[in-house]
Design a protein around this motif. Structure first.
Motif, PDB file in Angstrom:
ATOM      1  N   VAL A   6       0.832  -1.157  -0.103  1.00  0.00           N
ATOM      2  CA  VAL A   6      -0.049   0.048   0.087  1.00  0.00           C
ATOM      3  C   VAL A   6       0.976   1.139  -0.052  1.00  0.00           C
ATOM      4  CG1 VAL A   6      -1.779   1.442   1.263  1.00  0.00           C
ATOM      5  CG2 VAL A   6      -1.928  -1.047   1.256  1.00  0.00           C
ATOM      6  N   TYR A   7       0.504   2.106  -0.884  1.00  0.00           N
ATOM      7  CA  TYR A   7       1.365   3.494  -0.979  1.00  0.00           C
ATOM      8  C   TYR A   7       0.599   4.692  -0.526  1.00  0.00           C
ATOM      9  CZ  TYR A   7       4.438   0.677  -3.850  1.00  0.00           C
ATOM     10  OH  TYR A   7       5.191  -0.530  -4.300  1.00  0.00           O
ATOM     11  N   ASN A  17      -0.962  -1.846  -4.572  1.00  0.00           N
ATOM     12  CA  ASN A  17       0.025  -2.332  -5.665  1.00  0.00           C
ATOM     13  C   ASN A  17      -0.844  -2.496  -7.188  1.00  0.00           C
ATOM     14  OD1 ASN A  17      -0.625  -4.793  -4.274  1.00  0.00           O
ATOM     15  ND2 ASN A  17       0.779  -5.492  -6.103  1.00  0.00           N
ATOM     16  N   ALA A  18      -1.862  -3.146  -7.066  1.00  0.00           N
ATOM     17  CA  ALA A  18      -2.855  -3.514  -8.182  1.00  0.00           C
ATOM     18  C   ALA A  18      -3.376  -2.180  -8.762  1.00  0.00           C
ATOM     19  CB  ALA A  18      -3.927  -4.251  -7.520  1.00  0.00           C
ATOM     20  N   ALA A  40      10.406   2.895  -2.061  1.00  0.00           N
ATOM     21  CA  ALA A  40       9.545   4.283  -2.754  1.00  0.00           C
ATOM     22  C   ALA A  40       9.511   4.156  -4.126  1.00  0.00           C
ATOM     23  CB  ALA A  40      10.310   5.515  -2.193  1.00  0.00           C
ATOM     24  N   GLU A  41       8.548   4.790  -4.874  1.00  0.00           N
ATOM     25  CA  GLU A  41       8.471   4.808  -6.277  1.00  0.00           C
ATOM     26  C   GLU A  41       8.101   6.396  -6.786  1.00  0.00           C
ATOM     27  OE1 GLU A  41       6.785   1.718  -8.438  1.00  0.00           O
ATOM     28  OE2 GLU A  41       6.944   0.461  -7.017  1.00  0.00           O
ATOM     29  N   TRP A  42       8.420   6.610  -8.023  1.00  0.00           N
ATOM     30  CA  TRP A  42       8.248   8.022  -8.733  1.00  0.00           C
ATOM     31  C   TRP A  42       7.706   7.640  -9.907  1.00  0.00           C
ATOM     32  CZ3 TRP A  42      12.198   6.898  -5.595  1.00  0.00           C
ATOM     33  CH2 TRP A  42      12.586   7.792  -4.501  1.00  0.00           C
ATOM     34  N   GLU A  54       5.176   6.412  -1.544  1.00  0.00           N
ATOM     35  CA  GLU A  54       5.895   5.864  -0.318  1.00  0.00           C
ATOM     36  C   GLU A  54       5.170   4.645   0.296  1.00  0.00           C
ATOM     37  OE1 GLU A  54       8.791   5.838   2.164  1.00  0.00           O
ATOM     38  OE2 GLU A  54       8.366   7.415   0.592  1.00  0.00           O
ATOM     39  N   PRO A  55       5.768   3.548   0.368  1.00  0.00           N
ATOM     40  CA  PRO A  55       4.929   2.512   1.039  1.00  0.00           C
ATOM     41  C   PRO A  55       4.627   2.851   2.465  1.00  0.00           C
ATOM     42  CG  PRO A  55       7.140   1.610   0.312  1.00  0.00           C
ATOM     43  CD  PRO A  55       6.945   3.055   0.032  1.00  0.00           C
ATOM     44  N   THR A  56       3.546   2.430   2.851  1.00  0.00           N
ATOM     45  CA  THR A  56       3.032   2.524   4.106  1.00  0.00           C
ATOM     46  C   THR A  56       2.181   1.294   4.696  1.00  0.00           C
ATOM     47  OG1 THR A  56       1.760   4.199   5.504  1.00  0.00           O
ATOM     48  CG2 THR A  56       0.605   3.723   3.466  1.00  0.00           C
TER      49      THR A  56
END
Length: 79
Positions: A6-7, A17-18, A40-42, A54-56
């Motif tokens: 989850v982000y 993520n889905a 983390a992804e951009w 940001e993963p949470t």
């Protein structure tokens, strides 16, 4: 991108993520870079905006949000 992640997004939203993969596949977002250590992804939107993901933890989601396991991983939606 880990399954079930989850982000928290810099646009104020929360995505599983889905949800992220759905946006990649539709062309709404394009992956730019990621940090393999932090997760983390951009991503870049179709309008050229750069967003940080940001993963949470699921436990830190606001009360109005809930998660659902789907075939592709995790999805987040507003109740």
């Amino acid at each position: 991108m880990a399954t079930g992640t989850v982000y928290r997004c810099s646009d104020g939203g929360y995505y599983g993520n889905a949800d992220v993969w759905e946006r990649f596949e539709s062309g709404a977002w394009t992956p730019c870079c990621w940090d393999t250590e932090s997760g983390a992804e951009w991503v870049e939107t179709g309008e050229g905006e750069l967003l940080a993901l940001e993963p949470t933890s699921r436990s830190s989601l606001p009360e109005r949000m809930h998660t659902e396991r789907v075939a592709a991983g995790m999805s987040v939606s507003r109740e």
